[in-house]
Design a protein around this motif. Structure first.
Motif, PDB file in Angstrom:
ATOM      1  N   SER A 145     -46.926  36.463 100.429  1.00  0.00           N
ATOM      2  CA  SER A 145     -46.501  35.258 101.150  1.00  0.00           C
ATOM      3  C   SER A 145     -45.118  34.755 100.731  1.00  0.00           C
ATOM      4  O   SER A 145     -44.779  33.608 100.973  1.00  0.00           O
TER       5      SER A 145
ATOM      6  N   ARG B  90     -36.656  24.521 104.492  1.00  0.00           N
ATOM      7  CA  ARG B  90     -36.688  23.456 105.511  1.00  0.00           C
ATOM      8  C   ARG B  90     -36.267  22.111 104.938  1.00  0.00           C
ATOM      9  O   ARG B  90     -35.765  21.258 105.661  1.00  0.00           O
ATOM     10  N   THR B  91     -36.499  21.914 103.656  1.00  0.00           N
ATOM     11  CA  THR B  91     -36.205  20.616 103.036  1.00  0.00           C
ATOM     12  C   THR B  91     -34.964  20.644 102.157  1.00  0.00           C
ATOM     13  O   THR B  91     -34.664  19.658 101.497  1.00  0.00           O
ATOM     14  N   ARG B  92     -34.242  21.740 102.145  1.00  0.00           N
ATOM     15  CA  ARG B  92     -33.077  21.868 101.268  1.00  0.00           C
ATOM     16  C   ARG B  92     -31.847  22.228 102.091  1.00  0.00           C
ATOM     17  O   ARG B  92     -31.868  23.182 102.855  1.00  0.00           O
TER      18      ARG B  92
ATOM     19  N   GLU C 169     -44.089  35.924  95.259  1.00  0.00           N
ATOM     20  CA  GLU C 169     -44.727  34.639  95.535  1.00  0.00           C
ATOM     21  C   GLU C 169     -45.054  33.863  94.260  1.00  0.00           C
ATOM     22  O   GLU C 169     -44.940  32.644  94.238  1.00  0.00           O
TER      23      GLU C 169
ATOM     24  N   GLN D 259     -43.069  33.192 103.671  1.00  0.00           N
ATOM     25  CA  GLN D 259     -43.581  31.893 104.104  1.00  0.00           C
ATOM     26  C   GLN D 259     -43.226  30.800 103.090  1.00  0.00           C
ATOM     27  O   GLN D 259     -42.884  29.683 103.478  1.00  0.00           O
ATOM     28  N   ILE D 260     -43.321  31.110 101.823  1.00  0.00           N
ATOM     29  CA  ILE D 260     -42.973  30.136 100.784  1.00  0.00           C
ATOM     30  C   ILE D 260     -41.493  29.777 100.876  1.00  0.00           C
ATOM     31  O   ILE D 260     -41.115  28.600 100.855  1.00  0.00           O
TER      32      ILE D 260
ATOM     33  N   ALA E  84     -39.479  30.080 103.476  1.00  0.00           N
ATOM     34  CA  ALA E  84     -39.218  29.363 104.725  1.00  0.00           C
ATOM     35  C   ALA E  84     -39.605  27.896 104.597  1.00  0.00           C
ATOM     36  O   ALA E  84     -38.883  27.015 105.072  1.00  0.00           O
ATOM     37  N   GLY E  85     -40.715  27.628 103.939  1.00  0.00           N
ATOM     38  CA  GLY E  85     -41.125  26.244 103.734  1.00  0.00           C
ATOM     39  C   GLY E  85     -40.168  25.484 102.838  1.00  0.00           C
ATOM     40  O   GLY E  85     -39.852  24.313 103.087  1.00  0.00           O
ATOM     41  N   GLU E  86     -39.687  26.122 101.797  1.00  0.00           N
ATOM     42  CA  GLU E  86     -38.769  25.464 100.863  1.00  0.00           C
ATOM     43  C   GLU E  86     -37.407  25.169 101.499  1.00  0.00           C
ATOM     44  O   GLU E  86     -36.829  24.105 101.275  1.00  0.00           O
TER      45      GLU E  86
END
Length: 74
Positions: free
Chosen positions: A47, A57-59, A14, A50-51, A53-55
């Protein structure tokens, strides 16, 4: 179909993930081939998943594979 696949194993990283995404973004901007980046979470207990997965989503060209338990990088 990507010309190059970059596979990155991740286990409890993380703290390193923000700089990884920053470095990858800079590298891929100048890369002249179609690339996919596959991040493999090896059962992280922090985490990291989760980090990532968040990244992703926008790439475009990024995806995450999550293993249920730590299997080792090999």
């Amino acid at each position: 179909m990507p010309q190059v696949s970059i596979v990155i194993p991740v286990f409890n990283e993380e703290a390193c993930l923000p700089s990884l995404f920053e470095a990858l973004t800079g590298f891929l901007e100048d890369f002249d081939r179609t690339v996919e980046v596959v991040l493999v979470d090896d059962g992280s207990t922090d985490s990291s998943l989760q980090i990532m997965a968040g990244e992703v989503r926008t790439r475009s060209g990024f995806r995450v594979v999550a293993l249920r338990a730590n299997m080792g990088q090999t």
